[in-house]
Design a protein around this motif. Structure first.
Motif, PDB file in Angstrom:
ATOM      1  N   GLN A   1      -7.429  -9.971 -10.277  1.00 20.76           N
ATOM      2  CA  GLN A   1      -7.641 -10.814  -9.109  1.00 20.76           C
ATOM      3  C   GLN A   1      -6.902 -10.208  -7.906  1.00 20.76           C
ATOM      4  O   GLN A   1      -5.895  -9.520  -8.061  1.00 20.76           O
ATOM      5  N   TRP A   2      -7.424 -10.502  -6.711  1.00 16.61           N
ATOM      6  CA  TRP A   2      -6.855  -9.921  -5.489  1.00 16.61           C
ATOM      7  C   TRP A   2      -6.561 -10.993  -4.463  1.00 16.61           C
ATOM      8  O   TRP A   2      -7.370 -11.885  -4.235  1.00 16.61           O
ATOM      9  N   ARG A   3      -5.386 -10.884  -3.826  1.00 14.85           N
ATOM     10  CA  ARG A   3      -5.047 -11.758  -2.698  1.00 14.85           C
ATOM     11  C   ARG A   3      -4.216 -10.947  -1.711  1.00 14.85           C
ATOM     12  O   ARG A   3      -3.467 -10.050  -2.101  1.00 14.85           O
ATOM     13  N   GLN A   4      -4.343 -11.271  -0.443  1.00 17.67           N
ATOM     14  CA  GLN A   4      -3.518 -10.658   0.596  1.00 17.67           C
ATOM     15  C   GLN A   4      -2.236 -11.473   0.738  1.00 17.67           C
ATOM     16  O   GLN A   4      -2.279 -12.709   0.762  1.00 17.67           O
ATOM     17  N   GLN A   5      -1.096 -10.797   0.812  1.00 19.67           N
ATOM     18  CA  GLN A   5       0.149 -11.520   1.017  1.00 19.67           C
ATOM     19  C   GLN A   5       0.116 -12.229   2.368  1.00 19.67           C
ATOM     20  O   GLN A   5      -0.359 -11.668   3.358  1.00 19.67           O
ATOM     21  N   PRO A   6       0.646 -13.442   2.423  1.00 20.43           N
ATOM     22  CA  PRO A   6       0.668 -14.176   3.692  1.00 20.43           C
ATOM     23  C   PRO A   6       1.731 -13.619   4.633  1.00 20.43           C
ATOM     24  O   PRO A   6       2.502 -12.721   4.270  1.00 20.43           O
TER      25      PRO A   6
ATOM     26  N   GLY B   1      -0.227  -4.788   3.441  1.00 13.55           N
ATOM     27  CA  GLY B   1      -0.776  -3.602   4.083  1.00 13.55           C
ATOM     28  C   GLY B   1      -2.290  -3.627   4.022  1.00 13.55           C
ATOM     29  O   GLY B   1      -2.909  -4.663   3.753  1.00 13.55           O
ATOM     30  N   LYS B   2      -2.915  -2.505   4.268  1.00 14.93           N
ATOM     31  CA  LYS B   2      -4.366  -2.443   4.353  1.00 14.93           C
ATOM     32  C   LYS B   2      -5.016  -2.702   2.995  1.00 14.93           C
ATOM     33  O   LYS B   2      -4.815  -1.954   2.042  1.00 14.93           O
ATOM     34  N   ALA B   3      -5.814  -3.758   2.931  1.00 19.27           N
ATOM     35  CA  ALA B   3      -6.482  -4.100   1.676  1.00 19.27           C
ATOM     36  C   ALA B   3      -7.521  -3.062   1.279  1.00 19.27           C
ATOM     37  O   ALA B   3      -7.888  -2.959   0.105  1.00 19.27           O
ATOM     38  N   ASP B   4      -8.012  -2.288   2.261  1.00 20.17           N
ATOM     39  CA  ASP B   4      -9.025  -1.283   1.966  1.00 20.17           C
ATOM     40  C   ASP B   4      -8.427   0.095   1.711  1.00 20.17           C
ATOM     41  O   ASP B   4      -9.137   1.107   1.717  1.00 20.17           O
ATOM     42  N   HIS B   5      -7.121   0.145   1.477  1.00 18.37           N
ATOM     43  CA  HIS B   5      -6.492   1.428   1.167  1.00 18.37           C
ATOM     44  C   HIS B   5      -7.155   2.029  -0.082  1.00 18.37           C
ATOM     45  O   HIS B   5      -7.474   1.298  -1.034  1.00 18.37           O
ATOM     46  N   PRO B   6      -7.405   3.326  -0.108  1.00 22.01           N
ATOM     47  CA  PRO B   6      -8.077   3.956  -1.254  1.00 22.01           C
ATOM     48  C   PRO B   6      -7.417   3.652  -2.597  1.00 22.01           C
ATOM     49  O   PRO B   6      -8.108   3.535  -3.618  1.00 22.01           O
ATOM     50  N   PHE B   7      -6.102   3.512  -2.608  1.00 21.50           N
ATOM     51  CA  PHE B   7      -5.420   3.210  -3.863  1.00 21.50           C
ATOM     52  C   PHE B   7      -5.820   1.829  -4.381  1.00 21.50           C
ATOM     53  O   PHE B   7      -6.078   1.647  -5.572  1.00 21.50           O
ATOM     54  N   PHE B   8      -5.903   0.856  -3.486  1.00 23.05           N
ATOM     55  CA  PHE B   8      -6.332  -0.477  -3.907  1.00 23.05           C
ATOM     56  C   PHE B   8      -7.787  -0.467  -4.348  1.00 23.05           C
ATOM     57  O   PHE B   8      -8.177  -1.178  -5.292  1.00 23.05           O
TER      58      PHE B   8
ATOM     59  N   ALA C   1       0.848  -1.191   0.000  1.00 23.19           N
ATOM     60  CA  ALA C   1       0.000   0.000   0.000  1.00 23.19           C
ATOM     61  C   ALA C   1       0.889   1.249   0.000  1.00 23.19           C
ATOM     62  O   ALA C   1       1.895   1.304   0.709  1.00 23.19           O
ATOM     63  N   PRO C   2       0.538   2.266  -0.799  1.00 23.62           N
ATOM     64  CA  PRO C   2       1.364   3.470  -0.897  1.00 23.62           C
ATOM     65  C   PRO C   2       1.159   4.413   0.287  1.00 23.62           C
ATOM     66  O   PRO C   2       0.588   5.503   0.159  1.00 23.62           O
ATOM     67  N   VAL C   3       1.632   3.986   1.440  1.00 20.51           N
ATOM     68  CA  VAL C   3       1.509   4.777   2.664  1.00 20.51           C
ATOM     69  C   VAL C   3       2.791   5.575   2.867  1.00 20.51           C
ATOM     70  O   VAL C   3       3.887   5.009   2.882  1.00 20.51           O
ATOM     71  N   ALA C   4       2.664   6.879   3.020  1.00 20.51           N
ATOM     72  CA  ALA C   4       3.831   7.749   3.188  1.00 20.51           C
ATOM     73  C   ALA C   4       4.673   7.300   4.380  1.00 20.51           C
ATOM     74  O   ALA C   4       4.151   7.059   5.466  1.00 20.51           O
TER      75      ALA C   4
END
Length: 200
Positions: free
Chosen positions: A78-83, A60-67, A12-15
């Motif tokens: 397709q979407w997956r969360q890294q383990p 990082g946060k899957a609900d980040h606005p960029f995602f 996630a592109p978090v500063a």
């Protein structure tokens, strides 16, 4: 041509939490903005490969606005969360999840093109592994026919020894692999000029 499995790792592109080595040159917000730009470019290139099924593995946060934006802009992505685990364990679990020949790439190599990824997919049909080394001693892409956790063990992730250690593992495992070329990614301030030159 058979379906191509492409997996993209993205944070996630978090500063302050991404592209930290670029913060002195760009600031935390600027580095995060560049990271988001590179992620979207990588996704666009991967999606342009014929017969490709593309999965974005997010950290990082899957609900980040960029995602959320990417989900709207690329609805077939397709979407997956890294383990959990170190980088090697996370990469291994990608191949376990796909259970078929897969190319896994980072999101900060601006040199990737549809033609290159198509070429790598074709090479993977003829080898156990395809690895594209990076100029900094790591690699920007790894493709495997089948999962092989041993490739990712005893590797000093984040160091300039990653590719050399990976070659040692491949030799020990007697796997057939190919390194089509060496590419570069954007990690350091000096990489910014090459990125600017590419965009002229």
């Amino acid at each position: 041509m058979t379906q191509v499995q492409l997996a993209v790792f993205a944070r996630a592109p978090v500063a302050g939490q991404c592209k930290t080595r670029l913060i002195p040159a760009l600031g935390a917000e600027g580095a995060a903005a560049l990271h988001a730009q590179l992620v979207e470019r990588t996704v666009k290139v991967a999606m342009s490969v014929a017969h490709a099924e593309v999965t974005l593995w997010t950290e990082g946060k899957a609900d980040h606005p960029f995602f959320q934006y990417l989900a709207c802009a690329y609805p077939v992505l397709q979407w997956r969360q890294q383990p959990e685990g170190d980088l090697g364990e996370r990469m291994h679990q990608v191949f376990v999840a796909h259970q078929q020949p897969t190319l896994l790439m980072g999101s900060d190599c601006p040199v990737f093109t549809s033609a290159l990824l198509t070429e790598y997919a074709a090479l993977l049909q003829q080898h156990d592994a395809v690895i594209v080394p990076a100029e900094d001693g790591g690699y920007v892409l790894v493709g495997l026919q089948t999962p092989c956790v041993e490739i990712f063990r005893c590797v000093d992730w984040g160091s300039d020894r990653v590719m050399d250690q990976t070659r040692q593992r491949l030799c020990q495992l007697a796997l057939r692999w190919i390194e089509p070329e060496m590419l570069w990614d954007i990690d350091r301030p000096e990489d910014m000029q090459r990125w600017a030159d590419m965009r002229k």
